[in-house]
Design a protein around this motif. Sequence first.
Motif, PDB file in Angstrom:
ATOM      1  N   MET A 152       0.868  -1.026   0.032  1.00 54.73           N
ATOM      2  CA  MET A 152      -0.136   0.072   0.136  1.00 54.73           C
ATOM      3  C   MET A 152       1.026   1.140  -0.033  1.00 54.73           C
ATOM      4  O   MET A 152       1.558   1.481   0.768  1.00 54.73           O
ATOM      5  N   TYR A 153       0.611   2.183  -1.029  1.00 52.89           N
ATOM      6  CA  TYR A 153       1.670   3.379  -1.047  1.00 52.89           C
ATOM      7  C   TYR A 153       0.505   4.341  -0.695  1.00 52.89           C
ATOM      8  O   TYR A 153      -0.574   4.442  -1.402  1.00 52.89           O
ATOM      9  N   VAL A 154       1.028   5.433   0.001  1.00 48.81           N
ATOM     10  CA  VAL A 154       0.097   6.403   0.560  1.00 48.81           C
ATOM     11  C   VAL A 154       0.798   7.767   0.519  1.00 48.81           C
ATOM     12  O   VAL A 154       1.880   7.859   0.858  1.00 48.81           O
ATOM     13  N   ASP A 155      -0.104   8.885   0.176  1.00 46.98           N
ATOM     14  CA  ASP A 155       0.427  10.307   0.181  1.00 46.98           C
ATOM     15  C   ASP A 155      -0.259  10.921   1.697  1.00 46.98           C
ATOM     16  O   ASP A 155      -0.709  10.169   2.536  1.00 46.98           O
ATOM     17  N   ASN A 156      -0.217  12.329   1.560  1.00 46.44           N
ATOM     18  CA  ASN A 156      -0.895  12.811   2.721  1.00 46.44           C
ATOM     19  C   ASN A 156      -2.361  13.009   2.454  1.00 46.44           C
ATOM     20  O   ASN A 156      -3.119  13.501   3.684  1.00 46.44           O
ATOM     21  N   ASN A 157      -2.952  12.452   1.556  1.00 47.26           N
ATOM     22  CA  ASN A 157      -4.397  12.635   1.307  1.00 47.26           C
ATOM     23  C   ASN A 157      -4.991  11.076   1.090  1.00 47.26           C
ATOM     24  O   ASN A 157      -6.053  11.134   1.367  1.00 47.26           O
ATOM     25  N   ARG A 158      -4.484  10.304   0.224  1.00 44.86           N
ATOM     26  CA  ARG A 158      -5.157   8.857  -0.137  1.00 44.86           C
ATOM     27  C   ARG A 158      -4.115   8.101  -0.050  1.00 44.86           C
ATOM     28  O   ARG A 158      -3.060   8.081  -0.101  1.00 44.86           O
ATOM     29  N   SER A 159      -4.525   6.663  -0.316  1.00 41.64           N
ATOM     30  CA  SER A 159      -3.677   5.311  -0.711  1.00 41.64           C
ATOM     31  C   SER A 159      -4.113   4.739  -1.651  1.00 41.64           C
ATOM     32  O   SER A 159      -5.488   4.905  -2.282  1.00 41.64           O
ATOM     33  N   TRP A 160      -3.239   3.753  -2.315  1.00 41.78           N
ATOM     34  CA  TRP A 160      -3.765   2.871  -3.225  1.00 41.78           C
ATOM     35  C   TRP A 160      -2.919   1.514  -2.918  1.00 41.78           C
ATOM     36  O   TRP A 160      -1.859   1.574  -2.046  1.00 41.78           O
ATOM     37  N   PHE A 161      -3.484   0.362  -3.209  1.00 40.42           N
ATOM     38  CA  PHE A 161      -2.972  -1.014  -3.127  1.00 40.42           C
ATOM     39  C   PHE A 161      -2.297  -1.141  -4.457  1.00 40.42           C
ATOM     40  O   PHE A 161      -2.824  -0.874  -5.555  1.00 40.42           O
ATOM     41  N   MET A 162      -1.141  -1.907  -4.651  1.00 44.34           N
ATOM     42  CA  MET A 162      -0.281  -2.059  -5.512  1.00 44.34           C
ATOM     43  C   MET A 162       0.199  -3.550  -5.582  1.00 44.34           C
ATOM     44  O   MET A 162       1.040  -3.825  -4.585  1.00 44.34           O
ATOM     45  N   HIS A 163       0.492  -4.150  -6.689  1.00 43.41           N
ATOM     46  CA  HIS A 163       1.045  -5.246  -6.957  1.00 43.41           C
ATOM     47  C   HIS A 163       1.319  -5.713  -8.405  1.00 43.41           C
ATOM     48  O   HIS A 163       0.293  -5.373  -9.296  1.00 43.41           O
ATOM     49  N   ASN A 164       2.374  -6.015  -8.770  1.00 42.77           N
ATOM     50  CA  ASN A 164       2.785  -5.863 -10.109  1.00 42.77           C
ATOM     51  C   ASN A 164       2.359  -4.735 -11.051  1.00 42.77           C
ATOM     52  O   ASN A 164       1.833  -4.845 -12.176  1.00 42.77           O
ATOM     53  N   ASN A 165       2.727  -3.723 -10.256  1.00 42.11           N
ATOM     54  CA  ASN A 165       2.385  -2.513 -10.970  1.00 42.11           C
ATOM     55  C   ASN A 165       1.044  -1.890 -11.207  1.00 42.11           C
ATOM     56  O   ASN A 165       0.850  -1.347 -12.341  1.00 42.11           O
ATOM     57  N   SER A 166       0.125  -2.828 -10.604  1.00 45.64           N
ATOM     58  CA  SER A 166      -1.342  -2.518 -10.777  1.00 45.64           C
ATOM     59  C   SER A 166      -1.838  -1.781  -9.574  1.00 45.64           C
ATOM     60  O   SER A 166      -1.702  -2.164  -8.486  1.00 45.64           O
ATOM     61  N   HIS A 167      -2.365  -0.751  -9.913  1.00 41.01           N
ATOM     62  CA  HIS A 167      -3.021   0.074  -8.750  1.00 41.01           C
ATOM     63  C   HIS A 167      -4.468  -0.155  -8.600  1.00 41.01           C
ATOM     64  O   HIS A 167      -5.446  -0.005  -9.463  1.00 41.01           O
TER      65      HIS A 167
ATOM     66  N   ALA B  23      -6.467  -6.233   1.533  1.00 40.65           N
ATOM     67  CA  ALA B  23      -5.879  -5.655   0.171  1.00 40.65           C
ATOM     68  C   ALA B  23      -5.411  -6.672  -0.712  1.00 40.65           C
ATOM     69  O   ALA B  23      -5.675  -6.529  -1.794  1.00 40.65           O
ATOM     70  N   PHE B  24      -5.168  -7.865  -0.180  1.00 41.81           N
ATOM     71  CA  PHE B  24      -4.694  -9.027  -0.961  1.00 41.81           C
ATOM     72  C   PHE B  24      -5.142 -10.194  -0.399  1.00 41.81           C
ATOM     73  O   PHE B  24      -5.222 -10.447   0.942  1.00 41.81           O
ATOM     74  N   GLU B  25      -5.404 -11.391  -1.188  1.00 45.49           N
ATOM     75  CA  GLU B  25      -5.963 -12.604  -0.830  1.00 45.49           C
ATOM     76  C   GLU B  25      -5.041 -13.576  -1.637  1.00 45.49           C
ATOM     77  O   GLU B  25      -4.375 -13.170  -2.397  1.00 45.49           O
ATOM     78  N   ASN B  26      -5.175 -15.052  -1.189  1.00 45.95           N
ATOM     79  CA  ASN B  26      -4.568 -15.979  -1.651  1.00 45.95           C
ATOM     80  C   ASN B  26      -3.168 -15.938  -1.716  1.00 45.95           C
ATOM     81  O   ASN B  26      -2.444 -16.270  -2.749  1.00 45.95           O
ATOM     82  N   LEU B  27      -2.715 -15.602  -0.560  1.00 48.84           N
ATOM     83  CA  LEU B  27      -1.028 -15.466  -0.447  1.00 48.84           C
ATOM     84  C   LEU B  27      -0.593 -16.722  -0.094  1.00 48.84           C
ATOM     85  O   LEU B  27      -0.889 -17.195   1.074  1.00 48.84           O
ATOM     86  N   GLU B  28       0.567 -17.239  -0.512  1.00 49.40           N
ATOM     87  CA  GLU B  28       1.077 -18.438  -0.160  1.00 49.40           C
ATOM     88  C   GLU B  28       2.551 -18.373  -0.605  1.00 49.40           C
ATOM     89  O   GLU B  28       3.190 -17.480  -1.542  1.00 49.40           O
ATOM     90  N   GLY B  29       3.436 -18.940   0.588  1.00 44.31           N
ATOM     91  CA  GLY B  29       4.769 -18.825   0.292  1.00 44.31           C
ATOM     92  C   GLY B  29       5.631 -18.104   1.506  1.00 44.31           C
ATOM     93  O   GLY B  29       4.886 -17.987   2.375  1.00 44.31           O
ATOM     94  N   ILE B  30       6.579 -17.509   1.522  1.00 44.43           N
ATOM     95  CA  ILE B  30       7.286 -16.946   2.423  1.00 44.43           C
ATOM     96  C   ILE B  30       7.350 -15.387   2.187  1.00 44.43           C
ATOM     97  O   ILE B  30       7.703 -14.924   1.048  1.00 44.43           O
TER      98      ILE B  30
END
Length: 739
Positions: free
Chosen positions: A647-662, A700-707
């Motif tokens: 999750m990246y965030v500034d002073n007003n809002r936030s977004w979730f990001m994985h593989n450059n997808s916001h 934010a994210f589901e189906n996480l597997e691994g380390i």
Amino acid sequence: MDEMEEELKCPVCGSFFREPLILPCSHNLCQACARNILVQTPEAESPRSRRASGSAGSDYDYLDLDKMSLYSEADSGYGSYGGFASAPTTPCQKSPNGVRVFPPAAPPPPASAASSSAAAASSACLAPVPRNACLTCPLCHRSLILDERGLRGFAKNRVLEGVIERYQQSKAAALRCQLCEKAPKEAAVMCEQCDVFYCEPCRLRCHPPRGPLAKHRLLPPAQGRVSRRLSPRKVATCTDHELENHSMYCVQCKSPVCYQCLEEGKHASHEVKALGAMWKLHKSQLSQALNGLSDRAKEAKEFLVQLRNMVQQIQENSVEFEACLVAQCDALIDALNRRKAQLLSRVNKEHEHKLKVVRDQISHCTVKLRQTTGLMEYCLEVIKENDPSGFLQISDALIRRVHLTEDQWGKGTLSPRMTTDFDLNLDNAPLLQSIHQLDFVQMKASSPVPAAPILQLEECCTHNNSATLSWKQPPLSTVQVDGYILELDDGNGGQFREVYVGKETMCTVDGLHFNSTYSARVKAFNKTGVSPYSKTLVLQTSEGFDAQSGPFSQLVDIKKLVAVAWFSFDPSTAHSDIIFSNDNLTVTCNSYDDRVVLGKTGFSKGLHYWELSIDRYDNHPDPAFGVARVDVLKDVMLGKDEKAWAMYVDNNRSWFMHNNSHTNRTEGGITKGATVGVLLDLTRRTLTFSINEDQQGPVAFENLEGIFFPAVSLNRNVQVTLHTGLPVPDFYHARGTMQ
């Protein structure tokens, strides 16, 4: 044979023995030297006089004589009995070999006898021994009172004479005078009767050709050597019966005796053996003793060779080590110079950036000022017009343009966009401290490995599917420990695996299976090596369902399943621009670009929660928080590749990001002092975020597997501090209970 020469020299005169006498202490003296160091004992102190008066009831022997030793500890030499007129104190002197002796204390000769001093010196050896004379061995300090026989009571060491004769004959050098005190001169003659080699000055002084010495036969040195070698050796005679030869050996007295000693002497009741048989026996014993001594001497020679080789090796190793040290220091200097070039490059970039911003602002203001000046001049010309209707046609538009231009100047246009100060501060304190602490470490062989740690059973426990273990070093152990390695098996008696490596002495392991038996052990390590393992501890986890058996929410309180995990940021995997402090719990960056840093601990099971407090937040950057694989890209924002979930965030809002997808833009940002929470639930395989303890957006994210490793990306405008070992926030409990 040169090493034997010291054995053949008298401890008093320092020259080769001449007519050596065997003292009862087994040491030897020249007959003339023995006469020179005699000291007269007062009659009242004589043991003989004591026996005559009957004051001493026991026989007087050499042990009694030791009590009368003239050795003085304060003087470390020999002295005469003081306080008696008959025995004045005599100053001590040193013999040529360093033994301190006393010359005889004789009254000065009368003047009339001065003319006969030379003759008296030549016949000194024939003078009678003073009554009650005492002789002290210069080597062992044992004192001996001479009887009426005087020095004739000591046996002559004919064997030593023969050894000296053979030794001198083996020397190829020219024959030397035997009476020279310092550097012996070459001998000129040899007296056949005196058996002494003389140089010319010593012959004139000590062997004048007059009186009884005139009948002595003087030979050339070479002829004298041959004559000495060919002359038959004198047969040793009994000291008590000079006309009798030794024929037996007294075992008790350990000395050869004659037949007459056995008949009427003090050896009559002693055990005696044949002289020839004892001669062979003692020769055999001496040969056997020499074999052992020869072995020791051989070992000593080999040891000396080893020591000499060590000297050479030490010199070679010293040169090699110095070269290695210089190379290491030069490598440090080269590394410092390279880092210096990198830092200067960054300073130049900062310099160019500041100049670009200021020059752009100058250009912008110049254009704006030119436009404003042109508008002002145009308006002034319009005001000069006298046509009211024409003026009113354009006046409203001009007024609006003037107000708009004025407003444009008021929106920060006249404030510099860049400061003149360089916002850089070189933190050289850690490097200076490291330089001051730069030292040699002990070699592996000189520092022992640690002892096996001791598990503290009273502090080891299990709770649900987690286990806490505690250990310590043995109480008397003084060996330095650099860290510990904790190992657990798989719960089925399989192989052990490392679950913790660090300096702490307590660790909580989570994510274990319920209703399982685990074996745990720990070992210590330092620079030298690894200690033995501690005793194995068997742990039993609680009964209940785990994630593979059914939903936790239906059977177990989720809060009870949280395993506390303590960790910090990992400098070894972080980007080189990341700056660490506060024991690697606080991080920032020295670059304007985003850089990634990971936590030291990776998670594959369980429920984990940690927070990051915002210590500094300038110019509204976009830091990112989340989890990542260990090989995530470190030089881009977290979430730009497929190996990070953030999750990246500034002073007003936030977004979730994985593989450059916001996704999931959510209102609400961060400021200095804010807290970002990250909750990784590997039981449900989800990742959730919070800001100031309130959930930020949906899951934010589901189906996480691994380390997964905790991760953060930031630039130089942000500084954050990591907080671990925290309980799960209330919003997650409420959501889990509702489900």
